[in-house]
Design an enzyme around this catalytic site. Structure first.
Site, PDB file in Angstrom:
ATOM      1  N   ARG B 257       0.872  -1.180   0.000  1.00 20.56           N
ATOM      2  CA  ARG B 257       0.000   0.000   0.000  1.00 20.56           C
ATOM      3  C   ARG B 257       0.906   1.226   0.000  1.00 20.56           C
ATOM      4  O   ARG B 257       1.454   1.595   1.024  1.00 20.56           O
ATOM      5  CB  ARG B 257      -0.868  -0.032   1.256  1.00 20.56           C
ATOM      6  CG  ARG B 257      -2.087   0.861   1.216  1.00 20.56           C
ATOM      7  CD  ARG B 257      -2.688   0.986   2.602  1.00 20.56           C
ATOM      8  NE  ARG B 257      -1.889   1.894   3.406  1.00 20.56           N
ATOM      9  CZ  ARG B 257      -1.829   1.878   4.747  1.00 20.56           C
ATOM     10  NH1 ARG B 257      -2.502   0.993   5.435  1.00 20.56           N
ATOM     11  NH2 ARG B 257      -1.069   2.741   5.391  1.00 20.56           N
ATOM     12  N   HIS B 261      -3.882   4.450   4.365  1.00 22.85           N
ATOM     13  CA  HIS B 261      -5.010   3.510   4.386  1.00 22.85           C
ATOM     14  C   HIS B 261      -6.220   4.144   3.700  1.00 22.85           C
ATOM     15  O   HIS B 261      -6.846   3.557   2.825  1.00 22.85           O
ATOM     16  CB  HIS B 261      -5.340   3.145   5.834  1.00 22.85           C
ATOM     17  CG  HIS B 261      -6.630   2.408   5.983  1.00 22.85           C
ATOM     18  ND1 HIS B 261      -6.806   1.134   5.479  1.00 22.85           N
ATOM     19  CD2 HIS B 261      -7.814   2.754   6.549  1.00 22.85           C
ATOM     20  CE1 HIS B 261      -8.044   0.733   5.748  1.00 22.85           C
ATOM     21  NE2 HIS B 261      -8.673   1.706   6.392  1.00 22.85           N
ATOM     22  N   TYR B 270       3.511   5.636  11.486  1.00 19.54           N
ATOM     23  CA  TYR B 270       3.863   4.222  11.664  1.00 19.54           C
ATOM     24  C   TYR B 270       4.683   3.591  10.540  1.00 19.54           C
ATOM     25  O   TYR B 270       5.225   2.519  10.705  1.00 19.54           O
ATOM     26  CB  TYR B 270       2.601   3.383  11.928  1.00 19.54           C
ATOM     27  CG  TYR B 270       1.549   3.458  10.824  1.00 19.54           C
ATOM     28  CD1 TYR B 270       1.604   2.605   9.726  1.00 19.54           C
ATOM     29  CD2 TYR B 270       0.504   4.386  10.885  1.00 19.54           C
ATOM     30  CE1 TYR B 270       0.651   2.667   8.727  1.00 19.54           C
ATOM     31  CE2 TYR B 270      -0.457   4.460   9.893  1.00 19.54           C
ATOM     32  CZ  TYR B 270      -0.385   3.595   8.819  1.00 19.54           C
ATOM     33  OH  TYR B 270      -1.323   3.670   7.829  1.00 19.54           O
TER      34      TYR B 270
HETATM   35  C1  LIG Z   1     -15.021  -5.794  11.377  1.00 20.85           C
HETATM   36  C2  LIG Z   1     -14.219  -4.555  11.184  1.00 20.85           C
HETATM   37  N1  LIG Z   1     -13.296  -4.207  12.119  1.00 20.85           N
HETATM   38  C3  LIG Z   1     -12.573  -3.082  11.946  1.00 20.85           C
HETATM   39  C4  LIG Z   1     -12.747  -2.270  10.862  1.00 20.85           C
HETATM   40  C5  LIG Z   1     -11.936  -0.986  10.696  1.00 20.85           C
HETATM   41  N2  LIG Z   1     -10.985  -1.164   9.582  1.00 20.85           N
HETATM   42  C6  LIG Z   1     -11.269  -0.738   8.346  1.00 20.85           C
HETATM   43  S1  LIG Z   1     -10.109  -1.155   7.249  1.00 20.85           S
HETATM   44  C7  LIG Z   1      -9.171  -1.907   8.415  1.00 20.85           C
HETATM   45  C8  LIG Z   1      -7.885  -2.572   8.009  1.00 20.85           C
HETATM   46  C9  LIG Z   1      -8.083  -3.666   7.041  1.00 20.85           C
HETATM   47  O1  LIG Z   1      -6.863  -4.171   6.627  1.00 20.85           O
HETATM   48  P1  LIG Z   1      -6.719  -5.217   5.459  1.00 20.85           P
HETATM   49  O2  LIG Z   1      -7.678  -6.328   5.640  1.00 20.85           O
HETATM   50  O3  LIG Z   1      -5.286  -5.579   5.362  1.00 20.85           O
HETATM   51  O4  LIG Z   1      -7.192  -4.447   4.142  1.00 20.85           O
HETATM   52  P2  LIG Z   1      -6.550  -3.126   3.504  1.00 20.85           P
HETATM   53  O5  LIG Z   1      -7.226  -1.957   4.149  1.00 20.85           O
HETATM   54  O6  LIG Z   1      -5.099  -3.143   3.768  1.00 20.85           O
HETATM   55  O7  LIG Z   1      -6.870  -3.187   2.067  1.00 20.85           O
HETATM   56  C10 LIG Z   1      -9.775  -1.799   9.658  1.00 20.85           C
HETATM   57  C11 LIG Z   1      -9.207  -2.296  10.920  1.00 20.85           C
HETATM   58  C12 LIG Z   1     -13.726  -2.670   9.929  1.00 20.85           C
HETATM   59  N3  LIG Z   1     -13.992  -1.931   8.842  1.00 20.85           N
HETATM   60  N4  LIG Z   1     -14.431  -3.817  10.098  1.00 20.85           N
END
Ligand SMILES: Cc1ncc(C[n+]2csc(CCOP(=O)(O)OP(=O)(O)O)c2C)c(N)n1
Ligand SMILES: [Mg+2]
Lengths: 336, 362
Positions: B257, B261, B270
């Site tokens: 990435r 985010h 971080y």
């Molecule tokens: C059940 C849930 N817990 C927490 C969140 C908050 N949240 C949104 S994106 C994210 C990180 C997700 O990481 P990843 O699965 O690696 O996907 P990326 O964003 O890197 O594409 C979090 C913790 C959420 N949307 N849903």
């Protein structure tokens, strides 16, 4: 017309649904060869095959989440949750997906999923097998929540739930599974709709609103009350969300008194919503503040204590006395 | 195909644009001729441009939020381009590059992020579910959809996209169990972009994520997610396996990435700048550019054409976003159920009276 138990009536309803629509599939734990722990799906896998009556891995989120995918694909999944207390691992999928997908997609994606839940106490079970979690779901927009109280409704309502294009939480009163009654297996234009409440006992003095397992108790209470000269109208809600307020409102305008009973805990429960809504709609007709006869605001207790927790005939009559302004258990109560 | 769990990465195009031979994978991209290569490149450039434009729109207050896919273009285009029209995609919120491959209306991508709707498009129009915010939930939906395809007796495949963070969710693990038990025609496509907001992948997995799937009885591949050819090959292997009735596959596309985010995030708190620099040299677009150059395909004319296309898409997105119709106030009550409800009708009616009570009211 034939006589059958409530569980058999659901079984025959599921059978009809499977016959009527090839897109209906049943999924759940132990629903195949075993026929479910309450035998509600008895014989269905044998007759319709393992692809339509699917034993699933032991994972409630998995059951509900894959049902969502099947619904996307045009199927009508009917999920069995083995016991009320085991719905929580699937709660997230129900609340964040099943309930919201139609809204999220502006109506493009339908979620005709039925989630069958044997619920309530009174069978002397161990922890997590006697709960009444309906309020979590009535609080969730986008779900229909219903409960049946007799074999006829069990049969027709499960078929209506499956035929509905909306998701339906179908709460089955497990301690009434063995209740027998006449069942007409024809659905006609006269069949009561899934959203309607039913007046199951007419009366003039008090409206007693109940559903599921407590309808039978409420009817007994009405008989007992009539012996004392109090005429109780008993309403079987049937649909817990949306609620048929018109039926309750009409009754309370007549009686001027409202008692609501459910096994679930009181705080933030269905009784609170009904009391508030009816008070607002019928304020000038009320002779007394609405009363609630419910489980206590404790976790469901051990089996030896459940008779204290569960609303029974005497507690219902006590509340009837209260709204009637008669002597009752709290007449001399000095507490806060 | 081997179950790769030793950390080895399948790579067909090196960061400097050399074609790396691989006996297991080469045949799956044999058909990628010069024209296809150029169009893959174009798609990646356009998608990056969409990302830049959307980020700018957010900074200008026209979008509430945007989740950039900067750095993940190869993972999304390489896989998205291999799908058949009837295949069904269940992605997260970041799969806007995949949506582009599905032929989404450009403006529709922006609806969710402008706050105008929860879903930007009708899922059945492009066979792709709307963005899923609940991490990992969509893997179960893909598995269920795949079960439906299996029951229908068609060779349509469901593919689910999710991140490295999602692999810690129960839903993802349950989805793999269901998919394996029923041999569902589903592809689990994990974009390991090294981060779940501020949490490094090491917090989700002690060993390479692809190593988990074989434990569920699902074959897996670990590919260089910044290599559009490797991603294509792996996705085609997985799709072929699913179509021919041989069940699910797990793909870990190892990528990065490059941006925050979302536009609300501050990675400087971080992310080590050195780490970002390490990945900068593995950029998915740069290596295709180098490869095209080595084949004398990166002509000025071609590049000008790609730029014109990207500019045009960006222009359309900007105009579409700025001209997006505001939703009607009372539409807040629409589509809760498939039919009307007296309870909601009453609430709607009362709110409409409330709105009318203002001067010049609704
Ligand atoms: C059940 C849930 N817990 C927490 C969140 C908050 N949240 C949104 S994106 C994210 C990180 C997700 O990481 P990843 O699965 O690696 O996907 P990326 O964003 O890197 O594409 C979090 C913790 C959420 N949307 N849903
Ligand atoms: Mg990530």
């Amino acid at each position: 017309m034939s006589t059958m138990t409530l569980s058999r009536a659901i079984n025959s309803g599921l059978r009809k649904a499977l016959e009527d629509d090839p897109k209906v599939v049943l999924m759940g734990e132990d629903i195949g060869k075993l026929g479910g722990v309450f035998r509600v799906t008895d014989g269905l896998q044998k007759d319709f095959g393992a692809h339509r009556v699917m034993d699933t891995p032991l994972a409630e989120a998995g059951i509900i989440g894959t049902a969502v995918g099947l619904a996307y694909r045009g199927y009508r999944p009917v999920c069995e949750i083995q016991f009320d207390g085991f719905i929580y691992p699937g709660f997230d999928q129900i609340v964040t997906q099943v309930a919201k997908l139609h809204y999220r997609t502006g109506g493009a994606v339908k979620m005709p999923i039925t989630i069958r839940v044997p619920f309530g106490g009174g069978i002397g079970a161990v922890e997590h097998h006697s709960e009444s979690p309906e309020a979590y779901f009535t609080h969730t927009s986008g779900l229909r929540v219903v409960s049946c109280s007799n074999p006829q409704d069990a049969h027709t309502m499960v078929r209506q739930a499956i035929a509905s294009d909306d998701p339906v939480l179908f709460f089955e009163p497990k301690r009434r599974y063995w209740t027998k009654g006449e069942v007409n297996e024809e659905i006609t234009a006269d069949t009561l709709s899934l959203e309607s409440a039913a007046v199951v006992n007419s009366g003039n003095d008090v409206t007693l609103v109940s559903f599921g397992p407590l309808v039978a108790t409420a009817r007994d209470a009405a008989i007992a009350a009539s012996d004392e000269g109090v005429s109780v109208e008993v309403i079987d809600l049937r649909s817990l969300s949306p609620i048929d307020f018109a039926t309750i409102e009409a009754s309370v305008r007549k009686t001027g008194r409202l008692v609501i009973t459910h096994e679930a805990q009181q705080f933030g429960g269905l009784g609170a919503e009904i009391a508030a809504s009816i008070t607002q709609r019928c304020f000038y007709y009320l002779e007394a503040a609405p009363e609630r006869v419910t489980g206590f605001d404790t976790p469901y207790p051990a089996a030896k204590l459940e008779d204290h927790f569960l609303p029974n005939l005497d507690r219902m009559l006590d509340a009837v006395d209260r709204v009637m302004g008669k002597d009752n258990s709290l007449s001399n109560w000095k507490g806060q | 195909m081997s179950s790769v769990d030793d950390g080895g990465l399948v790579q067909l195009l090196s960061p400097t644009g050399e074609r790396v031979k691989n006996a297991d994978y080469d045949s799956w991209v044999e058909d990628v001729d010069d024209a296809q290569l150029k169009s893959l490149y174009e798609d990646m450039v356009v998608v990056r441009r969409i990302d830049t434009e959307a980020t700018a729109l957010q900074r200008q207050g026209e979008l509430g939020l945007w989740p950039p896919l900067l750095g993940q273009e190869a993972a999304q285009i390489g896989s998205g381009r291999t799908l058949r029209e009837d295949d069904f995609v269940f992605g997260s919120y970041r799969e806007n590059g995949v949506a582009y491959c599905r032929g989404v209306d450009y403006t529709d991508i922006m609806r969710v992020w402008r706050g105008n709707a929860h879903a930007g498009w009708n899922p059945y129009d492009i066979n792709m579910a709307p963005s899923q915010v609940i991490i990992g939930a969509q893997t179960l939906h893909a598995t269920g959809y795949a079960l439906g395809c299996q029951q229908d007796g068609v060779d349509t495949v469901a593919i689910s996209y999710f991140g490295d963070g999602a692999t810690s969710q129960g839903d993802v693990n349950e989805a793999m169990i269901f998919a394996a038990s029923y041999q569902a025609p589903v592809v689990f496509f994990c974009q390991n972009n090294q981060w779940a907001i501020s949490e490094p992948v090491g917090l989700q997995a002690r060993t390479p994520i692809a190593g988990r799937a074989p434990g569920f009885g699902i074959p897996s591949m670990r590919v260089d997610g910044n290599d559009v050819l490797a991603v294509m090959a792996a996705t085609r292997i997985a799709l072929d396996r699913a179509r021919s009735g041989n069940g699910p596959t797990f793909i870990e596309a190892v990528t990065y990435r490059m941006g925050p985010h979302t536009t609300s995030d501050d990675p400087s708190r971080y992310v080590d700048v050195l780490e970002r620099e390490d990945w900068q040299v593995k950029d998915p677009i740069v290596r295709v550019e180098a490869y095209l150059k080595s084949k004398d395909l990166l002509t000025e004319e071609f590049q000008a054409g790609v730029k014109a296309k990207a500019d045009d898409v960006a222009k359309k997105i900007r105009a579409g976003t700025l001209n997006m119709e505001e939703p009607d106030a009372l539409s807040v009550f629409d589509n809760v159920y498939s039919t009307s409800s007296s309870w909601l009708d009453r609430q709607k009616n009362q709110y409409s009276h409330y709105l009318q009570s203002f001067e010049g009211g609704h």
